[in-house]
Design a protein around this motif. Structure first.
Motif, PDB file in Angstrom:
ATOM      1  N   GLN A   1      -0.676  21.100   1.461  1.00 11.15           N
ATOM      2  CA  GLN A   1      -1.107  19.899   0.738  1.00 11.15           C
ATOM      3  C   GLN A   1       0.090  19.045   0.335  1.00 11.15           C
ATOM      4  OE1 GLN A   1      -3.411  21.100  -2.647  1.00 11.15           O
ATOM      5  NE2 GLN A   1      -5.038  22.002  -1.405  1.00 11.15           N
ATOM      6  N   ARG A   2       1.142  19.702  -0.115  1.00  9.98           N
ATOM      7  CA  ARG A   2       2.353  18.963  -0.500  1.00  9.98           C
ATOM      8  C   ARG A   2       2.926  18.211   0.692  1.00  9.98           C
ATOM      9  NH1 ARG A   2       5.782  23.079  -4.311  1.00  9.98           N
ATOM     10  NH2 ARG A   2       7.256  22.675  -2.649  1.00  9.98           N
ATOM     11  N   GLN A   3       2.908  18.828   1.864  1.00  7.48           N
ATOM     12  CA  GLN A   3       3.443  18.169   3.054  1.00  7.48           C
ATOM     13  C   GLN A   3       2.606  16.944   3.432  1.00  7.48           C
ATOM     14  OE1 GLN A   3       6.454  18.977   4.418  1.00  7.48           O
ATOM     15  NE2 GLN A   3       6.157  16.993   5.377  1.00  7.48           N
ATOM     16  N   VAL A   4       1.300  17.039   3.265  1.00  5.54           N
ATOM     17  CA  VAL A   4       0.432  15.885   3.535  1.00  5.54           C
ATOM     18  C   VAL A   4       0.839  14.712   2.648  1.00  5.54           C
ATOM     19  CG1 VAL A   4      -1.932  15.019   3.298  1.00  5.54           C
ATOM     20  CG2 VAL A   4      -1.519  17.217   4.411  1.00  5.54           C
ATOM     21  N   TRP A   5       1.093  14.985   1.364  1.00  8.35           N
ATOM     22  CA  TRP A   5       1.502  13.913   0.457  1.00  8.35           C
ATOM     23  C   TRP A   5       2.887  13.369   0.801  1.00  8.35           C
ATOM     24  CZ3 TRP A   5      -1.408  10.936  -2.205  1.00  8.35           C
ATOM     25  CH2 TRP A   5      -2.655  11.387  -2.622  1.00  8.35           C
ATOM     26  N   ARG A   6       3.788  14.240   1.245  1.00 11.19           N
ATOM     27  CA  ARG A   6       5.123  13.760   1.646  1.00 11.19           C
ATOM     28  C   ARG A   6       5.025  12.818   2.839  1.00 11.19           C
ATOM     29  NH1 ARG A   6       6.478  19.463   1.531  1.00 11.19           N
ATOM     30  NH2 ARG A   6       7.199  19.962  -0.555  1.00 11.19           N
ATOM     31  N   ASP A   7       4.126  13.120   3.754  1.00 10.17           N
ATOM     32  CA  ASP A   7       3.982  12.330   4.980  1.00 10.17           C
ATOM     33  C   ASP A   7       3.127  11.080   4.793  1.00 10.17           C
ATOM     34  OD1 ASP A   7       5.473  14.272   6.254  1.00 10.17           O
ATOM     35  OD2 ASP A   7       3.723  15.287   7.111  1.00 10.17           O
ATOM     36  N   ALA A   8       2.373  10.984   3.725  1.00  7.67           N
ATOM     37  CA  ALA A   8       1.386   9.913   3.552  1.00  7.67           C
ATOM     38  C   ALA A   8       1.948   8.493   3.738  1.00  7.67           C
ATOM     39  CB  ALA A   8       0.694  10.039   2.199  1.00  7.67           C
ATOM     40  N   PRO A   9       3.086   8.125   3.139  1.00  6.54           N
ATOM     41  CA  PRO A   9       3.560   6.750   3.301  1.00  6.54           C
ATOM     42  C   PRO A   9       3.963   6.391   4.738  1.00  6.54           C
ATOM     43  CG  PRO A   9       4.558   7.726   1.364  1.00  6.54           C
ATOM     44  CD  PRO A   9       3.862   8.828   2.115  1.00  6.54           C
ATOM     45  N   ALA A  10       4.193   7.385   5.572  1.00  8.18           N
ATOM     46  CA  ALA A  10       4.595   7.125   6.958  1.00  8.18           C
ATOM     47  C   ALA A  10       3.391   7.064   7.909  1.00  8.18           C
ATOM     48  CB  ALA A  10       5.556   8.208   7.433  1.00  8.18           C
TER      49      ALA A  10
ATOM     50  N   TYR B   1       0.824  -1.188   0.000  1.00  4.22           N
ATOM     51  CA  TYR B   1       0.000   0.000   0.000  1.00  4.22           C
ATOM     52  C   TYR B   1       0.871   1.256   0.000  1.00  4.22           C
ATOM     53  CZ  TYR B   1      -3.987   2.986   0.882  1.00  4.22           C
ATOM     54  OH  TYR B   1      -4.942   3.952   0.781  1.00  4.22           O
ATOM     55  N   ARG B   2       1.987   1.180   0.718  1.00  4.57           N
ATOM     56  CA  ARG B   2       2.884   2.341   0.726  1.00  4.57           C
ATOM     57  C   ARG B   2       3.421   2.628  -0.674  1.00  4.57           C
ATOM     58  NH1 ARG B   2       4.369   0.419   6.133  1.00  4.57           N
ATOM     59  NH2 ARG B   2       3.832   2.116   7.554  1.00  4.57           N
ATOM     60  N   ASP B   3       3.733   1.581  -1.424  1.00 10.96           N
ATOM     61  CA  ASP B   3       4.212   1.782  -2.794  1.00 10.96           C
ATOM     62  C   ASP B   3       3.131   2.439  -3.650  1.00 10.96           C
ATOM     63  OD1 ASP B   3       6.710   0.757  -2.259  1.00 10.96           O
ATOM     64  OD2 ASP B   3       6.170  -1.270  -2.892  1.00 10.96           O
ATOM     65  N   LYS B   4       1.882   2.035  -3.450  1.00 13.07           N
ATOM     66  CA  LYS B   4       0.774   2.642  -4.185  1.00 13.07           C
ATOM     67  C   LYS B   4       0.665   4.125  -3.829  1.00 13.07           C
ATOM     68  CE  LYS B   4      -4.159   2.176  -5.014  1.00 13.07           C
ATOM     69  NZ  LYS B   4      -5.361   1.403  -4.762  1.00 13.07           N
ATOM     70  N   LEU B   5       0.776   4.440  -2.553  1.00 11.78           N
ATOM     71  CA  LEU B   5       0.734   5.839  -2.119  1.00 11.78           C
ATOM     72  C   LEU B   5       1.893   6.632  -2.712  1.00 11.78           C
ATOM     73  CD1 LEU B   5      -0.283   5.791   1.644  1.00 11.78           C
ATOM     74  CD2 LEU B   5      -1.516   6.839  -0.237  1.00 11.78           C
ATOM     75  N   ARG B   6       3.063   6.028  -2.754  1.00 10.49           N
ATOM     76  CA  ARG B   6       4.229   6.731  -3.308  1.00 10.49           C
ATOM     77  C   ARG B   6       4.023   7.046  -4.784  1.00 10.49           C
ATOM     78  NH1 ARG B   6       7.209   2.881   0.231  1.00 10.49           N
ATOM     79  NH2 ARG B   6       7.941   4.157   1.981  1.00 10.49           N
ATOM     80  N   SER B   7       3.440   6.116  -5.513  1.00  4.57           N
ATOM     81  CA  SER B   7       3.171   6.337  -6.927  1.00  4.57           C
ATOM     82  C   SER B   7       2.152   7.462  -7.109  1.00  4.57           C
ATOM     83  CB  SER B   7       2.643   5.051  -7.558  1.00  4.57           C
ATOM     84  OG  SER B   7       2.306   5.263  -8.901  1.00  4.57           O
ATOM     85  N   LEU B   8       1.091   7.424  -6.345  1.00  3.70           N
ATOM     86  CA  LEU B   8       0.081   8.475  -6.401  1.00  3.70           C
ATOM     87  C   LEU B   8       0.673   9.803  -5.944  1.00  3.70           C
ATOM     88  CD1 LEU B   8      -2.820   9.372  -6.870  1.00  3.70           C
ATOM     89  CD2 LEU B   8      -3.365   8.573  -4.558  1.00  3.70           C
ATOM     90  N   ARG B   9       1.501   9.751  -4.917  1.00  5.37           N
ATOM     91  CA  ARG B   9       2.139  10.963  -4.385  1.00  5.37           C
ATOM     92  C   ARG B   9       2.974  11.646  -5.460  1.00  5.37           C
ATOM     93  NH1 ARG B   9       6.639  10.344   0.219  1.00  5.37           N
ATOM     94  NH2 ARG B   9       7.594   9.196  -1.468  1.00  5.37           N
ATOM     95  N   GLU B  10       3.683  10.883  -6.247  1.00  3.09           N
ATOM     96  CA  GLU B  10       4.526  11.460  -7.295  1.00  3.09           C
ATOM     97  C   GLU B  10       3.686  12.278  -8.271  1.00  3.09           C
ATOM     98  OE1 GLU B  10       7.587  10.025 -10.811  1.00  3.09           O
ATOM     99  OE2 GLU B  10       6.945   8.589  -9.294  1.00  3.09           O
ATOM    100  N   ARG B  11       2.560  11.722  -8.689  1.00  5.04           N
ATOM    101  CA  ARG B  11       1.684  12.443  -9.625  1.00  5.04           C
ATOM    102  C   ARG B  11       1.077  13.677  -8.964  1.00  5.04           C
ATOM    103  NH1 ARG B  11      -0.145   7.018 -10.737  1.00  5.04           N
ATOM    104  NH2 ARG B  11      -1.986   7.472  -9.492  1.00  5.04           N
ATOM    105  N   MET B  12       0.634  13.533  -7.734  1.00  2.52           N
ATOM    106  CA  MET B  12      -0.003  14.656  -7.042  1.00  2.52           C
ATOM    107  C   MET B  12       1.001  15.781  -6.780  1.00  2.52           C
ATOM    108  SD  MET B  12      -3.128  13.902  -6.931  1.00  2.52           S
ATOM    109  CE  MET B  12      -3.653  15.276  -5.936  1.00  2.52           C
ATOM    110  N   LEU B  13       2.215  15.428  -6.392  1.00  2.00           N
ATOM    111  CA  LEU B  13       3.218  16.461  -6.130  1.00  2.00           C
ATOM    112  C   LEU B  13       3.590  17.209  -7.411  1.00  2.00           C
ATOM    113  CD1 LEU B  13       5.560  14.804  -3.487  1.00  2.00           C
ATOM    114  CD2 LEU B  13       3.974  16.705  -3.147  1.00  2.00           C
ATOM    115  N   THR B  14       3.606  16.511  -8.528  1.00  3.01           N
ATOM    116  CA  THR B  14       3.887  17.170  -9.808  1.00  3.01           C
ATOM    117  C   THR B  14       2.809  18.207 -10.104  1.00  3.01           C
ATOM    118  OG1 THR B  14       5.038  15.230 -10.664  1.00  3.01           O
ATOM    119  CG2 THR B  14       4.213  16.804 -12.284  1.00  3.01           C
ATOM    120  N   ASP B  15       1.550  17.828  -9.906  1.00  2.00           N
ATOM    121  CA  ASP B  15       0.451  18.772 -10.120  1.00  2.00           C
ATOM    122  C   ASP B  15       0.529  19.941  -9.146  1.00  2.00           C
ATOM    123  OD1 ASP B  15      -0.495  17.097 -12.119  1.00  2.00           O
ATOM    124  OD2 ASP B  15      -2.092  16.232 -10.888  1.00  2.00           O
TER     125      ASP B  15
END
Length: 64
Positions: free
Chosen positions: A38-47, A1-15
């Motif tokens: 919002q960017r910080q929320v995505w950075r923290d998501a996998p943890a 699940y963390r890998d899935k979040l990291r993949s989604l995070r990459e796209r969201m951070l780009t946007d």
């Protein structure tokens, strides 16, 4: 699940990076701060500790 979040995070951070650059160009400090939060929320998501504590797939799906 963390890998899935990291993949989604990459796209969201780009946007979000694009939105942040636009806010910087417009000198909109409030927008910059909101986007950075919002960017910080995505950075923290996998943890998120709820990932480790999840007992089922449904528990993982409920993590936003």
């Amino acid at each position: 699940y963390r890998d899935k979040l990291r993949s989604l995070r990459e796209r969201m951070l780009t946007d979000l990076d694009g939105e942040w650059m636009k806010a910087v160009g417009q000198k909109d400090q409030a927008a910059e701060d909101a986007i950075e939060a919002q960017r910080q929320v995505w950075r923290d998501a996998p943890a998120d500790p709820r990932i480790e504590a999840a007992a089922s797939v449904e528990d993982l799906k409920s993590i936003k």
